[in-house]
Write a protein that holds these residues in place. Structure first.
Motif, PDB file in Angstrom:
ATOM      1  N   UNK A  97     -13.303  30.662  11.798  1.00 53.87           N
ATOM      2  CA  UNK A  97     -13.276  29.641  12.842  1.00 53.87           C
ATOM      3  C   UNK A  97     -12.361  28.485  12.454  1.00 53.87           C
ATOM      4  N   UNK A  98     -12.452  28.052  11.207  1.00 52.99           N
ATOM      5  CA  UNK A  98     -11.594  26.960  10.730  1.00 52.99           C
ATOM      6  C   UNK A  98     -10.116  27.364  10.805  1.00 52.99           C
ATOM      7  N   UNK A  99      -9.820  28.620  10.466  1.00 53.47           N
ATOM      8  CA  UNK A  99      -8.441  29.111  10.561  1.00 53.47           C
ATOM      9  C   UNK A  99      -7.964  29.089  12.005  1.00 53.47           C
ATOM     10  N   UNK A 100      -8.816  29.549  12.917  1.00 50.81           N
ATOM     11  CA  UNK A 100      -8.459  29.550  14.341  1.00 50.81           C
ATOM     12  C   UNK A 100      -8.231  28.132  14.855  1.00 50.81           C
ATOM     13  N   UNK A 101      -9.098  27.214  14.495  1.00 51.49           N
ATOM     14  CA  UNK A 101      -8.942  25.819  14.916  1.00 51.49           C
ATOM     15  C   UNK A 101      -7.622  25.269  14.387  1.00 51.49           C
ATOM     16  N   UNK A 102      -7.314  25.550  13.126  1.00 51.73           N
ATOM     17  CA  UNK A 102      -6.060  25.088  12.556  1.00 51.73           C
ATOM     18  C   UNK A 102      -4.854  25.653  13.291  1.00 51.73           C
ATOM     19  N   UNK A 103      -4.924  26.928  13.655  1.00 55.73           N
ATOM     20  CA  UNK A 103      -3.824  27.543  14.392  1.00 55.73           C
ATOM     21  C   UNK A 103      -3.642  26.876  15.755  1.00 55.73           C
ATOM     22  N   UNK A 104      -4.751  26.610  16.427  1.00 53.38           N
ATOM     23  CA  UNK A 104      -4.689  25.963  17.742  1.00 53.38           C
ATOM     24  C   UNK A 104      -4.135  24.545  17.606  1.00 53.38           C
ATOM     25  N   UNK A 105      -4.562  23.832  16.567  1.00 57.74           N
ATOM     26  CA  UNK A 105      -4.041  22.486  16.337  1.00 57.74           C
ATOM     27  C   UNK A 105      -2.535  22.500  16.079  1.00 57.74           C
ATOM     28  N   UNK A 106      -2.023  23.626  15.577  1.00 56.32           N
ATOM     29  CA  UNK A 106      -0.592  23.757  15.297  1.00 56.32           C
ATOM     30  C   UNK A 106       0.180  24.385  16.444  1.00 56.32           C
ATOM     31  N   UNK A 107      -0.474  24.507  17.610  1.00 54.49           N
ATOM     32  CA  UNK A 107       0.252  24.911  18.805  1.00 54.49           C
ATOM     33  C   UNK A 107       0.048  26.327  19.304  1.00 54.49           C
ATOM     34  N   UNK A 108      -0.784  27.113  18.625  1.00 48.28           N
ATOM     35  CA  UNK A 108      -1.027  28.468  19.102  1.00 48.28           C
ATOM     36  C   UNK A 108      -1.832  28.396  20.397  1.00 48.28           C
ATOM     37  N   UNK A 109      -1.460  29.234  21.357  1.00 43.24           N
ATOM     38  CA  UNK A 109      -2.168  29.292  22.638  1.00 43.24           C
ATOM     39  C   UNK A 109      -3.577  29.860  22.401  1.00 43.24           C
TER      40      UNK A 109
END
Length: 73
Positions: free
Chosen positions: A35-47
């Protein structure tokens, strides 16, 4: 570490804890690290919708591979 940095880390941890609780309620089957990885990806612009689609596809592929090998996990 400054007090401000400590406060920011504490706030981020509390936010992740809340997101994890919501994730559990929604039965996403994501562990806290994922979950933390996904949140980080979203914070970096991943849709987010694209990320969800990738996770779903990976789960389908994993289930198919497990069915082929007879591994019921």
């Amino acid at each position: 570490m400054s007090s401000r940095d400590s406060d920011r880390i504490t706030s981020a941890q509390q936010t992740l804890d809340i997101l994890y609780d919501i994730s559990q309620l929604l039965n996403t089957q994501l562990d806290k690290e994922t979950l933390a990885t996904c949140v980080g990806m979203i914070e970096n612009g991943v849709n987010p919708e694209a990320l969800a689609a990738v996770i779903q596809e990976l789960r389908r592929e994993s289930a198919a591979l497990n069915a082929q090998t007879g591994d019921g996990r």
